[in-house]
Design an enzyme around this catalytic site. Structure first.
Site, PDB file in Angstrom:
ATOM      1  N   CYS A   1     -18.768  -1.055   6.141  1.00  0.00           N
ATOM      2  CA  CYS A   1     -19.107  -1.949   5.494  1.00  0.00           C
ATOM      3  C   CYS A   1     -18.698  -2.967   5.589  1.00  0.00           C
ATOM      4  O   CYS A   1     -18.735  -4.631   4.708  1.00  0.00           O
ATOM      5  CB  CYS A   1     -18.886  -1.404   4.080  1.00  0.00           C
ATOM      6  SG  CYS A   1     -16.615  -1.139   4.057  1.00  0.00           S
TER       7      CYS A   1
ATOM      8  N   CYS B   1     -26.994  -9.368  -2.167  1.00  0.00           N
ATOM      9  CA  CYS B   1     -26.966  -8.742  -1.391  1.00  0.00           C
ATOM     10  C   CYS B   1     -26.310  -7.538  -1.332  1.00  0.00           C
ATOM     11  O   CYS B   1     -24.978  -7.222  -2.361  1.00  0.00           O
ATOM     12  CB  CYS B   1     -25.714  -9.957  -0.074  1.00  0.00           C
ATOM     13  SG  CYS B   1     -25.441  -8.901   1.618  1.00  0.00           S
TER      14      CYS B   1
ATOM     15  N   ASP C   1       1.135  -1.282  -0.225  1.00  0.00           N
ATOM     16  CA  ASP C   1       0.003   0.357  -0.153  1.00  0.00           C
ATOM     17  C   ASP C   1       0.639   1.172  -0.298  1.00  0.00           C
ATOM     18  O   ASP C   1       0.385   2.328   0.321  1.00  0.00           O
ATOM     19  CB  ASP C   1      -1.108   0.146   1.292  1.00  0.00           C
ATOM     20  CG  ASP C   1      -1.827   0.952   1.321  1.00  0.00           C
ATOM     21  OD1 ASP C   1      -2.515   1.452   0.883  1.00  0.00           O
ATOM     22  OD2 ASP C   1      -2.546   1.518   2.005  1.00  0.00           O
TER      23      ASP C   1
ATOM     24  N   CYS D   1     -16.748   9.089   1.644  1.00  0.00           N
ATOM     25  CA  CYS D   1     -16.711   8.154   2.516  1.00  0.00           C
ATOM     26  C   CYS D   1     -15.827   8.319   3.864  1.00  0.00           C
ATOM     27  O   CYS D   1     -14.954   9.168   3.908  1.00  0.00           O
ATOM     28  CB  CYS D   1     -15.848   7.118   1.757  1.00  0.00           C
ATOM     29  SG  CYS D   1     -14.587   5.752   2.870  1.00  0.00           S
TER      30      CYS D   1
ATOM     31  N   CYS E   1     -23.734  -3.747   2.845  1.00  0.00           N
ATOM     32  CA  CYS E   1     -22.546  -3.078   2.886  1.00  0.00           C
ATOM     33  C   CYS E   1     -23.027  -1.490   2.102  1.00  0.00           C
ATOM     34  O   CYS E   1     -22.508  -0.625   2.363  1.00  0.00           O
ATOM     35  CB  CYS E   1     -21.739  -3.367   2.290  1.00  0.00           C
ATOM     36  SG  CYS E   1     -21.700  -3.920   0.562  1.00  0.00           S
TER      37      CYS E   1
ATOM     38  N   CYS F   1     -20.770 -11.576  -4.131  1.00  0.00           N
ATOM     39  CA  CYS F   1     -21.449 -10.988  -3.042  1.00  0.00           C
ATOM     40  C   CYS F   1     -23.291 -11.450  -3.415  1.00  0.00           C
ATOM     41  O   CYS F   1     -24.295 -11.114  -2.695  1.00  0.00           O
ATOM     42  CB  CYS F   1     -21.567  -9.401  -3.185  1.00  0.00           C
ATOM     43  SG  CYS F   1     -20.553  -9.373  -2.148  1.00  0.00           S
TER      44      CYS F   1
ATOM     45  N   CYS G   1     -20.702  -7.323   6.846  1.00  0.00           N
ATOM     46  CA  CYS G   1     -20.813  -8.420   5.616  1.00  0.00           C
ATOM     47  C   CYS G   1     -20.546  -9.223   5.811  1.00  0.00           C
ATOM     48  O   CYS G   1     -19.471 -10.032   6.992  1.00  0.00           O
ATOM     49  CB  CYS G   1     -18.967  -7.927   4.880  1.00  0.00           C
ATOM     50  SG  CYS G   1     -18.597  -9.258   3.548  1.00  0.00           S
TER      51      CYS G   1
ATOM     52  N   CYS H   1     -13.079   3.420   9.563  1.00  0.00           N
ATOM     53  CA  CYS H   1     -14.889   2.954   9.572  1.00  0.00           C
ATOM     54  C   CYS H   1     -15.032   1.590   9.215  1.00  0.00           C
ATOM     55  O   CYS H   1     -13.917   1.362   7.929  1.00  0.00           O
ATOM     56  CB  CYS H   1     -15.830   4.135   8.672  1.00  0.00           C
ATOM     57  SG  CYS H   1     -17.028   3.300   8.414  1.00  0.00           S
TER      58      CYS H   1
ATOM     59  N   CYS I   1     -23.717   1.967   4.485  1.00  0.00           N
ATOM     60  CA  CYS I   1     -22.648   3.050   4.526  1.00  0.00           C
ATOM     61  C   CYS I   1     -23.650   4.548   4.718  1.00  0.00           C
ATOM     62  O   CYS I   1     -24.501   4.806   4.001  1.00  0.00           O
ATOM     63  CB  CYS I   1     -22.432   3.608   3.580  1.00  0.00           C
ATOM     64  SG  CYS I   1     -21.019   4.602   3.419  1.00  0.00           S
TER      65      CYS I   1
END
Length: 353
Positions: free
Chosen positions: A254, A201, A142, A224, A204, A198, A258, A251, A208
């Site tokens: 989400c 579904c 990252d 966000c 998430c 997913c 899940c 945060c 939010c």
């Protein structure tokens, strides 16, 4: 090198010893579709004011441009889910910090492990590179222009969910991703038999608070909470302040909602078991009272919270204080409101109201 095992198996063994939970090897390939999609995403302004995201858009999905001569990519995953989640459940009047940020900075923890892993790969490989000075490997956690999730998905590590997180069969989505680009040809793994999805579904998306999750499995950073409380250096728009709730930094909503995260397991990495960031109101008071960068450094050095910087964290603390309706913090908020920093004063005044 031990001739009884292949170089690929040696890499898996060494990576596991260093605490990586997931390892997949893939052939180097250009992610052309992902690059085009990324440019469209940037063009729509979804990257907010994070200017570094706009640099080298054609590099992020092109292994040759990331590390010249790359022939294979080792994709890695490390679990960071708290070893004792029961002690870290956040309830009012506590503030919230994203799980990944409650411990030592993952860049430091994983970066050290990646450096060591690259060294043993370089040492154990008998092949030479065109440029021996660069070695045969380069790692990322990252920190560079790399499509971490896209390469991880291509390798079979997991799939990108509607919340834009990489979701794995073994551990859900509470994992850190890393890559090692190598200039030798490794045998790639067979395609994963698990094709996670997913389905219908939308939990998430529905949970939010700021409607930041888009239908195309991406995020509008401008909305966000993670962006607003971490990367954002200015004011948090008033229309989002109540929606920030008690999130002081980042945060997890989400991910918490899940269904795939029912598979989350306690991390085995010591650094990620040691919770360093408190979650109580009296600590919020201490944050609001930080007056200098030196004090901020002393309190949060070595943790991801450094990313928000002192002003950002105090700004966030003002919003959390207001949303908590914690009246004991009003005297401190009044001092901030009367201070010279106009941005912090505006947030403190909002919190008092």
């Amino acid at each position: 090198m031990n001739q009884e095992i292949s170089l690929e198996e040696f890499i898996r063994v060494e990576a596991t010893k260093m605490g990586f939970d997931l390892v997949r090897i893939m052939d180097a390939q250009v992610l052309e579709k992902e690059q085009n999609f990324y440019k469209e995403w940037l063009g729509k302004g979804y990257g907010a004011d994070m200017e570094w995201l706009k640099k080298d858009p054609d590099k992020r999905g092109n292994p040759e441009k990331i590390f010249p001569g790359t022939r294979s990519i080792i994709c890695l995953g490390m679990n960071y889910f708290p070893a004792d989640e029961g002690k870290n459940v956040i309830k009012k009047p506590f503030f919230s910090v994203a799980r990944y940020a409650r411990t030592r900075d993952y860049h430091k923890v994983i970066g050290k492990k990646l450096k060591k892993l690259c060294q043993v790969i370089d040492e154990k490989s008998s092949e030479d590179t065109a440029d021996t000075k660069q070695g045969i490997s380069r790692s990322y956690i990252d920190t560079g222009p790399v499509f971490d999730r896209s390469f991880a998905e291509k390798s079979g590590l997991g799939f990108i969910g509607k919340n834009s997180c990489l979701i794995t069969r073994e551990l859900g989505s509470y994992i850190f991703l890393a890559e090692i680009f190598v200039t030798i040809q490794l045998k790639s793994d067979e395609p994963s038999k698990w094709k996670g999805a997913c389905g219908s579904c939308t939990r998430c998306i529905d949970i939010c608070p700021t409607n930041a999750i888009l239908p195309d499995r991406t995020i509008d950073a401008r909305r966000c909470i993670s962006y607003l409380t971490i990367e954002n250096r200015g004011e948090i728009p008033e229309k989002f302040r109540e929606k920030v709730g008690t999130w002081l930094f980042g945060c997890d909503l989400c991910q918490e909602i899940c269904p795939h995260n029912v598979r989350s397991k306690p991390t085995k990495v010591d650094d990620f078991q040691n919770i360093r960031i408190g979650t109580q109101v009296h600590d919020l008071q201490k944050i609001l009272e930080i007056k200098t960068d030196e004090e901020f450094l002393k309190a949060f050095a070595g943790t991801p919270l450094m990313r928000a910087k002192r002003r950002g964290l105090i700004r966030n603390a003002c919003i959390v204080a207001g949303n908590l309706r914690e009246k004991s913090l009003i005297p401190t908020l009044k001092k901030i409101a009367a201070g010279k920093d106009k941005m912090l004063a505006a947030h403190a005044e909002w919190a008092i109201r």
